[in-house]
Design a protein around this motif. Structure first.
Motif: not given
Length: 223
Positions: A206-207, A202-204, A209, A156, A152
């Motif tokens: 963030l990706l 959360t990580v999904t 963003l 990003i 991740y």
């Protein structure tokens, strides 16, 4: 990574055959490349056909090597049909974003599977965001220090760099197609594996963003 599924073999073969035809036949290359003016005149097939053309063998090899590295991870996550949806969905998304950003430049042309391959890479990251990635020509660790980068963070970081490159426009690389491909990989993977939104919410998010940042910058006139 790196197993040759029959679907992957067929895609690599299709790219190789189509590209080599283009290497040796200028009229063929011109007919099927991504060309804003021609697309605006109704030749929409170029938005897909251009993804199977490459400028030279090195360009072809780099894209097919990327596909070889990440295809099996996506196939394992969403199945063979799902993988094809991700591949062609990303290819089309890359072309659409290129069209969106260059619609007034009637001389803009491009070729290459990089939009589709970037979508496959981003799909692999969405499916396994905590997996670590290593650079081929560097050691995996120095002493006790692990040189791997979590997926991740890599995803990003790459997307933010792509936004920077799109803004600077200092090279001849189709960064908008790469970014569009990544959007396709992200969206189609979540449509095919919606459980990721609960497993790694959360990580999904963030990706996503960099995608939000791109369109905010575009709306603000900074791209």
């Amino acid at each position: 990574m790196g197993n040759l599924n029959s679907i992957t073999i067929m895609l690599i073969a299709a790219n190789a055959i189509f590209s080599y035809k283009g290497f040796n036949n200028y009229a063929f290359f011109e007919k099927f490349k991504f060309d804003i003016g021609a697309i605006q005149r109704g030749q929409k097939y170029r938005m897909v056909s251009s993804g199977f053309l490459h400028t030279n063998p090195a360009h072809l090899f780099m894209n097919m090597f990327g596909l070889f590295l990440f295809a099996d991870q996506v196939i394992a996550g969403v199945g063979e049909i799902g993988f094809l949806i991700v591949y062609f969905g990303s290819l089309l998304a890359g072309s659409l974003l290129s069209l969106y950003f260059n619609k007034n430049d009637y001389n803009y042309t491009a070729v290459g599977a990089s939009g589709a391959v970037t979508g496959v890479l981003y799909s692999a990251i969405v499916l396994g965001p905590e997996l670590k990635y290593y650079f081929i020509f560097l050691p995996s660790r120095i002493g006790s220090f692990d040189l791997g980068i979590k997926g991740y963070l890599l995803g990003i970081g790459y997307m933010l760099y792509t936004i920077y490159a799109m803004k600077k426009k200092t090279d001849n690389v189709g960064h908008d197609a790469h970014f569009g491909g990544a959007i396709g990989g992200y969206v189609f993977t979540l449509l095919l594996a919606s459980s990721l939104l609960t497993v790694n919410l959360t990580v999904t998010l963030l990706l996503a963003l960099p995608i939000v940042i791109l369109f905010v910058m575009k709306k603000a006139g900074k791209l």
